[in-house]
Design an enzyme around this catalytic site. Structure first.
Site, PDB file in Angstrom:
ATOM      1  N   ASP A 331       0.857  -1.177   0.000  1.00 34.94           N
ATOM      2  CA  ASP A 331       0.000   0.000   0.000  1.00 34.94           C
ATOM      3  C   ASP A 331       0.896   1.230   0.000  1.00 34.94           C
ATOM      4  O   ASP A 331       2.121   1.100  -0.050  1.00 34.94           O
ATOM      5  CB  ASP A 331      -0.921   0.003   1.238  1.00 34.94           C
ATOM      6  CG  ASP A 331      -0.146   0.153   2.544  1.00 34.94           C
ATOM      7  OD1 ASP A 331       1.105   0.228   2.501  1.00 34.94           O
ATOM      8  OD2 ASP A 331      -0.775   0.198   3.604  1.00 34.94           O
ATOM      9  N   ASP A 333       1.490   4.714   2.319  1.00 37.66           N
ATOM     10  CA  ASP A 333       1.108   5.309   3.600  1.00 37.66           C
ATOM     11  C   ASP A 333       1.494   6.786   3.642  1.00 37.66           C
ATOM     12  O   ASP A 333       2.625   7.140   3.315  1.00 37.66           O
ATOM     13  CB  ASP A 333       1.843   4.580   4.743  1.00 37.66           C
ATOM     14  CG  ASP A 333       1.641   3.074   4.687  1.00 37.66           C
ATOM     15  OD1 ASP A 333       0.554   2.619   5.043  1.00 37.66           O
ATOM     16  OD2 ASP A 333       2.578   2.348   4.264  1.00 37.66           O
ATOM     17  N   ASP A 421      -3.214   4.361   2.801  1.00 38.13           N
ATOM     18  CA  ASP A 421      -3.557   4.662   4.193  1.00 38.13           C
ATOM     19  C   ASP A 421      -3.201   6.112   4.499  1.00 38.13           C
ATOM     20  O   ASP A 421      -2.111   6.582   4.131  1.00 38.13           O
ATOM     21  CB  ASP A 421      -2.752   3.779   5.171  1.00 38.13           C
ATOM     22  CG  ASP A 421      -3.276   2.348   5.226  1.00 38.13           C
ATOM     23  OD1 ASP A 421      -4.348   2.081   4.654  1.00 38.13           O
ATOM     24  OD2 ASP A 421      -2.600   1.510   5.840  1.00 38.13           O
TER      25      ASP A 421
END
Ligand code: UTP
Ligand code: MG
Length: 497
Positions: A331, A333, A421
């Site tokens: 992902d 962040d 995120d």
């Protein structure tokens, strides 16, 4: 393959070299260069053993020099052997295996250089040595080691990670942590471990880890790891937990119901997937595919624009694996904040708003802040932080990514789904949040353990608390936190523990 002509086989001719048949034997083990110590062994036995080894494809050097990898000695007194070795002014002596004849005979019997084990080693003992052996320099805490993304011991660390994961999926914490710590130590080493002997002074390597390494050194793989990888339960739990929103507990529940595949789950009418899991299945192909650095940069621009539309003084930082220099991540962040106290709480809802308008928000799970400074310090180890945060899935257009998307072959959609995120701490907590979200997970665990065990302090993503002085320690940068902990500063790219 023959002895390399550039290596002088006969330099200063030793007596042994004169009685040996000049070597034109086939070399099978190019990385291993033996030297047989004549003292105690005697000239004729040395000549015999030299010929034997050469006939089996070993390189035997006539002269002791820095090219030698394995020194073999018979019946020598440890102290006099080491004194004799040191007299040769070798630079490479610390890297050479100094071995008893048992290693040689084992290798001749097997027809290959066997893995060096502790029982083969002639170790320099501190009482006999003229200088004491170097003390273990590798710390048991990864926050005192520098670990880049270059891993020289991937064969071992991959094996340890399989076992750690298997224990984690079965909720057996002790061995899981032990394998994670062992993997982390090996990741920090500047070169590959070639023998078990080389692990002697390393911390965090227990009997179990060493047994796995021994198998890998001897056979090229570990039977325990192979067995785990082929275990149905392990395979199924790994598959289920690879879905966004599915944790070990849900995976285990599904497994115990007899479900083994995604279609089993999706066709079981008694299973109610939550919103996160539905998105997880919907975008599975995309979000199980690694995100590239270029894609992370493109997302940064998108978030940057969104957050600066809300407030020009917003601060945006890339954290997680990409801040540590990783080429790929699962992902991307980000931390967002602003110097205007309290306003940070409006940032994530504002970003979500804008992404929705742009039509690129595929999923979002927003969690408002529950942060309350008066409830600190938190004594629960490894608890989640209380800052406002959001788990997103965004649509990323290929045209926005330099060099194009990291997409599957034959995928002509021109876009992909990516996990992002966001976390938004108040500005005075920024340094702690940045340190906590940069990771790696093991680095964070060890920072907290170090703080607690060595400094009587409590560290988490919100604060650093000195239990002895009963006070919070302020920090505006990560360097401040390392300084409070009495640790040398470790750059983000050195935190890949
Ligand atoms: P990630 O899971 O994103 O890991 O968490 P990563 O290091 O970036 O690796 P990949 O490439 O995405 O797989 C990043 C850091 O954020 C912390 C984690 O502990 C980790 O160190 N984190 C994550 C928190 O502190 N709190 C959270 O709620 C989530
Ligand atoms: Mg990440």
């Amino acid at each position: 393959m023959f002895h390399s002509p550039i290596l002088p086989r006969v330099r200063k001719r030793s007596r042994a070299a004169e009685v040996c048949v000049p070597g034109r034997e086939e070399v099978k083990f190019e990385d291993v260069r033996l030297y047989l110590v004549e003292r105690k062994m005697g000239l004729s036995r040395r000549s015999f053993l030299t010929q034997l080894a050469r006939s089996k494809g070993f390189i035997v050097e006539d002269v002791l020099s820095d090219v030698v990898t394995h020194v073999v000695s018979e019946n020598s007194h440890t102290s006099s052997l080491w004194a004799w070795l040191k007299d040769h002014g070798l630079k490479n002596l610390p890297n050479m295996h100094v071995l008893d004849i048992s290693w040689f005979t084992d290798s001749m019997r097997e027809g290959r250089p066997v893995a060096v084990e502790t029982r083969h080693l002639i170790q320099e003992t501190s009482t006999e040595a003229s200088t004491p052996p170097p003390k273990a320099t590798v710390s048991q805490y990864s926050c005192q080691r520098r670990t880049t993304i270059e891993n020289n011991n991937k064969t071992f660390t991959d094996a340890f990670e399989v076992l750690a994961e298997s224990y984690e999926l079965n909720e057996i914490e002790g061995p899981c942590l032990a394998f994670r710590r062992a993997a982390s130590v090996l990741k920090s080493l500047p070169s590959a471990v070639q023998s078990l002997g080389a692990t002697q002074d390393l911390p965090c390597l227990g009997e179990h880890s060493k047994a796995v390494m021994k198998e890998i050194l001897q056979y090229g793989h570990s039977f325990e790891v192979e067995k785990t990888l082929s275990d149905e339960r392990y395979q199924t739990l790994k598959l289920f937990t690879s879905v966004f929103g599915v944790g070990p507990k849900t995976a285990d529940k599904w497994y115990r119901r007899g479900l083994r595949s995604f279609s089993d789950v999706l066709t079981d009418s008694s299973i109610q997937l939550n919103r996160m899991q539905q998105s997880g299945f919907l975008h599975y192909g995309d979000i199980s595919r690694a995100v590239s650095k270029a894609e992370a940069r493109a997302l940064r621009s998108i978030i940057d624009e969104a957050v600066h539309e809300i407030t020009p003084d917003a601060v945006l930082a890339l954290t997680g694996g990409f801040r540590r220099g990783k080429e790929f991540g699962h992902d991307v962040d980000f931390i967002v904040t602003t110097p205007q106290g309290g306003k940070e709480e409006t940032l994530i809802p504002g970003i979500i708003n804008r992404l929705t308008k742009q039509g690129i928000l595929l999923f979002s799970d927003y969690q408002a802040s529950t942060f309350d400074m008066t409830k600190l310090p938190c004594h629960r180890f490894e608890a989640m932080d209380h800052f406002a945060k959001c788990f997103l899935i965004l649509r990323l257009e290929g045209s926005q990514v330099e060099g194009g998307l990291h997409a599957a072959e034959g995928d002509s959609r021109g876009w992909r789904a990516v996990r992002v995120d966001l976390v938004s701490p108040p500005m005075d907590r920024y340094a702690f949040a940045l340190l906590g979200w940069t990771g790696s997970r093991q680095f964070e665990r060890d920072l907290r353990r170090f703080a607690r065990m060595e400094r009587n302090m409590l560290l988490d993503n919100h604060a650093l608390y000195d239990k002895s002085k009963k006070e919070f320690l302020a920090a505006t940068t990560e360097k401040d936190i390392f300084a409070h902990l009495g640790l040398e500063y470790i750059e983000p790219w050195q935190r890949n523990a």
